[in-house]
Design a protein around this motif. Structure first.
Motif, PDB file in Angstrom:
ATOM      1  N   GLY A 195      -5.836   2.058  -3.848  1.00 19.73           N
ATOM      2  CA  GLY A 195      -4.574   1.509  -3.362  1.00 19.73           C
ATOM      3  C   GLY A 195      -4.787   0.229  -2.586  1.00 19.73           C
ATOM      4  O   GLY A 195      -4.029  -0.733  -2.719  1.00 19.73           O
ATOM      5  N   ALA A 245      -2.039   6.254  -3.342  1.00 15.91           N
ATOM      6  CA  ALA A 245      -2.805   5.716  -2.226  1.00 15.91           C
ATOM      7  C   ALA A 245      -2.308   6.311  -0.921  1.00 15.91           C
ATOM      8  O   ALA A 245      -3.087   6.686  -0.039  1.00 15.91           O
ATOM      9  CB  ALA A 245      -2.677   4.198  -2.199  1.00 15.91           C
ATOM     10  N   PHE A 299       0.847  -1.194   0.000  1.00 18.94           N
ATOM     11  CA  PHE A 299       0.000   0.000   0.000  1.00 18.94           C
ATOM     12  C   PHE A 299       0.884   1.245   0.000  1.00 18.94           C
ATOM     13  O   PHE A 299       0.646   2.207  -0.723  1.00 18.94           O
ATOM     14  CB  PHE A 299      -0.911  -0.043   1.231  1.00 18.94           C
ATOM     15  CG  PHE A 299      -1.873   1.103   1.310  1.00 18.94           C
ATOM     16  CD1 PHE A 299      -3.065   1.069   0.594  1.00 18.94           C
ATOM     17  CD2 PHE A 299      -1.592   2.205   2.085  1.00 18.94           C
ATOM     18  CE1 PHE A 299      -3.955   2.117   0.658  1.00 18.94           C
ATOM     19  CE2 PHE A 299      -2.478   3.263   2.157  1.00 18.94           C
ATOM     20  CZ  PHE A 299      -3.662   3.219   1.438  1.00 18.94           C
ATOM     21  N   ASN A 309       2.521   2.539  -3.177  1.00 20.75           N
ATOM     22  CA  ASN A 309       1.663   3.242  -4.106  1.00 20.75           C
ATOM     23  C   ASN A 309       1.522   4.697  -3.644  1.00 20.75           C
ATOM     24  O   ASN A 309       0.822   4.995  -2.685  1.00 20.75           O
ATOM     25  CB  ASN A 309       0.311   2.521  -4.131  1.00 20.75           C
ATOM     26  CG  ASN A 309      -0.632   3.108  -5.142  1.00 20.75           C
ATOM     27  OD1 ASN A 309      -0.463   4.245  -5.575  1.00 20.75           O
ATOM     28  ND2 ASN A 309      -1.632   2.334  -5.501  1.00 20.75           N
TER      29      ASN A 309
END
Lengths: 290, 332, 322
Positions: free
Chosen positions: A279, A27, A21, A24
């Motif tokens: 995300g 995100a 996560f 990204n």
């Protein structure tokens, strides 16, 4: 021993999801913005006292943004800044409870319908068709009018209106998953239906569900606002973003900031949530592991 | 095959194709060359990922525009260089000179158009002077060719069975009298008895119409039944090329070809174990430096891992393997 | 082989029938099929798409409930036993699926997929024992240990199919239904998996029901072969006998339709059969193959032929053999 091992596996997996996560950027940005909004929600009273939101001050009415009133004042001379801050908990609470509530109810019904099929499926889906045949706002108006206008009833009314959409979506996802051979394989290994649903159907449906749920949050905030507008939602003088947006319409020519600011609040919140949802979906999908 | 100084119908020279994305570069086709004469059938054999379909798509310039790229080599069709054709010429060529038959008849037909309309469409594009009656007459003619009754022309694809659908697809390909048909695994989705029907029909059509054909397949049985020439592809290279007799009867073979034959259960002899090729196809983003087959080869020599093998040639028969080029030089 | 046949059959089906009620009528997917499989043997089931061979495999494991007929496993009739008992029996009867891309859950890692059956059935007391067993199974089917934490999409078809095999083996079954286990694989990988299945059979004394449309594969692996056409068994014999001496017109057509990788066979005469498989919905009376049969006689479209023994262990359902 047994429990430890299972926990550690789960933790390893969660850490892995978190790592992906964080990789990204978008995100992560969404997550940071959303955390800021949550801080505002938690520390609303510290930032600006609640009294400021409801106390009218006629001499200051419709002041454009200035040092004393950072976001200006509305038609009653109340600080828009204070109202935006204190509206956040209401709006977010409505958005989240309605989205996740209808996901829970609609999702359970939908997955059950898609997985088991047959008469049960027919019955539930026809009933939901009936609900969605009524215009959503009309249904909510009727329900709130009958149950009485307050926040709890507003949430219930909105959930009922959103169930059908979620159920239909989950049903189609569950249908396509239940045709996969790994479901048959799980049955051949002696899995119970419940285990199949939770171990195989739900994780594989997760990406669709997450995206649709996060996308619906901003929509819910807006539909709550239309109900507040006709006096069936959050009761004035309590602040709520949607209601503020609506109230500002007649002053748009002279004081556009009245509309722009709550609009921005809704926009930033929903974009950050959507970015986070995107995300999360990618982080949960092992295929996108890199 | 005695005259050498004429231009072949189709010539591919040193073709290299890559698929490039942000993350990686896939080396799909790595310097292949082959020729095809009018009326001949070339079998392009290989496993998934060998680059067969990529080669076929590049002959029609149908590679995915954003990622697929011909980095080197030329394709000449009837003396015309494919790379220099403009869009109009390209459109005329696709479906006109060259037609393609895809693997899955279920997805290559449009479910909401009648069969006659679909076949008629390409006739109309390539023969704008035709009127409706002429188009319909041609549609019926090609349907007859593939053995479908004329009165089924106004049916929709779902009213046909799998084998019949593939016949319709073939009829579409034949509609404009193409000079070359590229058939990409045309019978893989069909049952054996239907496959036999379609293959024998395609053979008859080729013989009566004199169309050149490229038959892409992984089934050596189909190759043996239909092809004049065979090219065996592995990891984007043609590791063995020759006439059908060379491939099926000659003594010398590339170890991969030997492995491919060893993998097919033989119907006449029962053995306890098959002799498969160990391991997997190399990763096309990271091909080995030397011979691409070296990591799986049971006759691998030190040189194989370092240097690309040259071509051993015996008449039409070409083998790309150190085993034979080395033998030719060193005289084992 | 002859010795084994004197033993009791491990799996037996009598008059097994599965009829689906579809909107256009009754779909006779499996129609009165009988067979026996002896321990350690492989029965190959061959037929074209729509002949009911996959339904047969599902019905044997009761993943689909049979419409009528009896099924015996180690002499025990199980077509009507309860869910719980069936779950217990399924430990001895497993399945390997056709499509290595859809038969394993893409969200689970290799070790979890292989462990799943053992977790559900509580084969071992602790997770540690289960995962130790997973490692052993991975070794048995030729999967490297480092792949334990990999996800299916990172692997190729052959390795995925090995996962499917390991999962099927995880409960130590006696009987495995292989539903087209190599159809989706490349030839060279196909041969690897076939070898693996044959080795496992020798090592664990497994009994297979091997479903496929590929006749050369079925010859390689089967001791007996059953040819199906539109839900009916048209011919059944030992593998060698069937290939050497096919009696039913459909079997003959099927055998001659295989493209042989040998150019000397190029111009051999093939017995092409016309037409395509007709619909198994509301089939007409008489032999199902009559419409395509080059040797059909009037009685073929009136009366259904019965399976009869034409020579020892060779059964044919055809009026021409009467």
């Amino acid at each position: 021993m047994k429990k430890n091992r299972r926990q550690s596996r789960a933790i390893v997996r969660l850490k892995e999801i978190w790592r992906r996560f964080c990789k990204n950027r978008i995100a992560l940005a969404g997550f940071i913005v959303f955390m800021c909004i949550m801080m505002v929600v938690v520390f609303a009273d510290v930032i600006v006292p609640y009294e400021m939101t409801e106390k009218p001050s006629p001499p200051d009415r419709l002041t454009p943004p200035c040092a004393e009133h950072p976001f200006g004042t509305d038609e009653f001379g109340r600080s828009v800044f204070a109202r935006i801050i204190h509206a956040a908990p209401n709006s977010l609470f409505i958005g989240f409870t309605v989205s996740f509530g209808s996901l829970l109810v609609g999702g359970t019904l939908g997955i059950a319908c898609g997985y088991f099929g047959g008469r049960f499926d027919n019955l539930i889906m026809r009933f939901l068709d009936m609900i969605s045949a009524l215009p959503g706002s009309l249904l909510a108006i009727v329900m709130v009018a009958v149950l009485g206008p307050n926040m709890r009833n507003l949430i219930i009314a909105l959930i009922v209106g959103h169930i059908a959409g979620f159920a239909r979506m989950c049903r189609s996802v569950a249908l396509s998953i239940s045709e996969q051979e790994y479901i048959k394989a799980a049955k051949a290994g002696g899995s119970s239906d419940l285990r199949i649903i939770f171990r195989h159907a739900v994780p594989n449906a997760a990406s669709t569900l997450i995206i649709n749920t996060t996308m619906s949050i901003s929509g819910v905030i807006l539909s709550a606002c239309s109900l507040s507008f006709i006096g069936l939602g959050v009761q004035p003088p309590k602040p709520e973003w949607g209601a503020m947006l609506n109230d500002a319409r007649q002053y748009f020519n002279g004081s556009p900031y009245l509309m722009v600011i709550p609009g921005l609040a809704i926009l930033i919140t929903s974009i950050s949530i959507n970015m986070m949802g995107d995300g999360l979906r990618d982080a949960l999908d092992p295929k996108l592991k890199s | 095959m005695s005259e050498v100084n004429h231009t072949p119908f189709l010539e591919v020279k040193d073709l290299r194709i890559i698929y490039k994305t942000d993350l990686e570069t896939v080396y799909a086709v790595n310097g292949i060359s082959f020729k095809l004469e009018k009326g001949q059938t070339l079998g392009l054999v290989g496993e998934t990922g060998a680059g067969k379909t990529t080669t076929a798509l590049s002959l029609l310039r149908l590679l995915p525009e954003r990622t697929g790229k011909v980095v080197d080599g030329t394709i000449t069709i009837e003396g015309q260089d494919l790379a220099t054709m403009d869009d109009e010429a390209l459109r005329q060529m696709r479906g006109g000179q060259i037609a393609m038959i895809f693997q899955d008849p279920m997805t290559s037909l449009n479910p909401v158009m009648t069969v006659a309309d679909q076949i008629g469409e390409s006739i109309m594009i390539h023969n704008p002077e035709f009127n409706k009656e002429q188009i319909l007459a041609r549609v019926k003619e090609v349907l007859n060719l593939v053995g479908i009754a004329e009165n089924r022309a106004s049916d929709y694809p779902h009213q046909f069975s799998g084998g019949m659908k593939q016949r319709v697809v073939i009829a579409m390909a034949l509609a404009c009298n193409p000079h070359l048909i590229i058939a990409d695994e045309p019978t893989t989705a069909l049952d054996v008895t239907i496959q036999a029907q379609v293959i024998s029909m395609m053979r008859n059509l080729r013989d009566t119409l004199g169309t050149a054909m490229i038959m892409i397949t992984h089934d050596l049985g189909i190759v043996a039944q239909t092809c004049d020439n065979v090219a065996i592809m592995y990891a984007g290279e043609l590791i063995e090329v020759g006439t059908a007799e060379d491939i099926f009867c000659a003594e010398k073979h590339h170890p991969y070809t030997v492995g491919l034959f060893g993998s097919i259960p033989n119907l006449n002899v029962k053995v306890d174990r098959l002799s498969p090729i160990p391991g997997l196809m190399p990763d096309p983003t990271n091909l080995p430096e030397g011979c691409p087959f070296a990591p799986r080869c049971n006759k691998c020599m030190p040189i194989c891992e370092k240097q690309k093998p040259g071509v051993y040639q015996d008449g039409e028969h070409q083998i790309r393997c150190h085993l034979f080029t080395g033998a030719a030089k060193g005289g084992q | 082989m002859a010795e084994l046949k004197t033993a009791a059959p491990l799996m037996e089906a009598r008059n097994l029938t599965k009829i689906f009620n579809v909107s256009r009528g009754m779909l006779h997917a499996v129609d009165g099929v009988d067979f026996k499989i002896y321990p350690g043997q492989t029965l190959g089931v061959v037929g074209e798409s729509g002949c009911g061979k996959s339904t047969l495999g599902n019905t044997i494991l009761r993943l689909t409930e049979p419409t009528s007929g009896e099924m015996y496993f180690e002499g025990k009739e199980y077509s009507k036993v309860g869910k719980r008992e069936m779950r217990e029996m399924r430990k001895d009867m497993q399945m390997i699926f056709q499509d290595p891309y859809s038969s394993i859950d893409p969200r689970m890692c290799v070790a979890d997929i292989i462990a799943e059956y053992m977790i559900i059935n509580r084969t071992y007391k602790t997770k540690r024992e289960i995962y130790a067993q997973v490692e052993k199974l991975m070794d048995t089917v030729g999967l490297a240990k480092r792949l334990a934490e990999a996800y299916p999409h990172e692997l190729d078809g052959g390795r995925r199919q090995r996962i499917g095999v390991a999962r099927a083996l995880s409960l130590n079954p006696k009987f495995i239904v292989c539903d087209e286990p190599v159809s989706a694989l490349d030839v060279s990988i196909q041969a690897q998996i076939l070898n693996l299945l044959m080795d496992l059979q020798d090592e664990y004394k497994l009994t297979y029901l091997f479903i496929t449309h590929n006749l050369s594969v079925v010859k390689q692996i089967s001791s007996d072969i059953m040819v199906m056409y539109l839900g009916k068994c048209v011919e059944r014999a030992t593998s060698d006998e069937l290939f050497a001496n096919p009696r039913h017109p459909y079997t003959k057509a099927l055998l001659s339709a295989i493209p042989v990788p040998d150019i000397s066979m190029r111009n051999k005469e093939i017995h092409l059969i016309q037409g395509e498989v007709t619909s198994p919905i509301n089939p007409k009376p008489g032999c199902r193959f009559a419409a395509r049969c080059p040797m059909a006689r009037p009685e073929c479209s009136q009366e259904s032929p019965h399976l009869r023994e034409v020579s020892p262990n060779h059964f044919v359902a055809c009026h021409l053999e009467e």
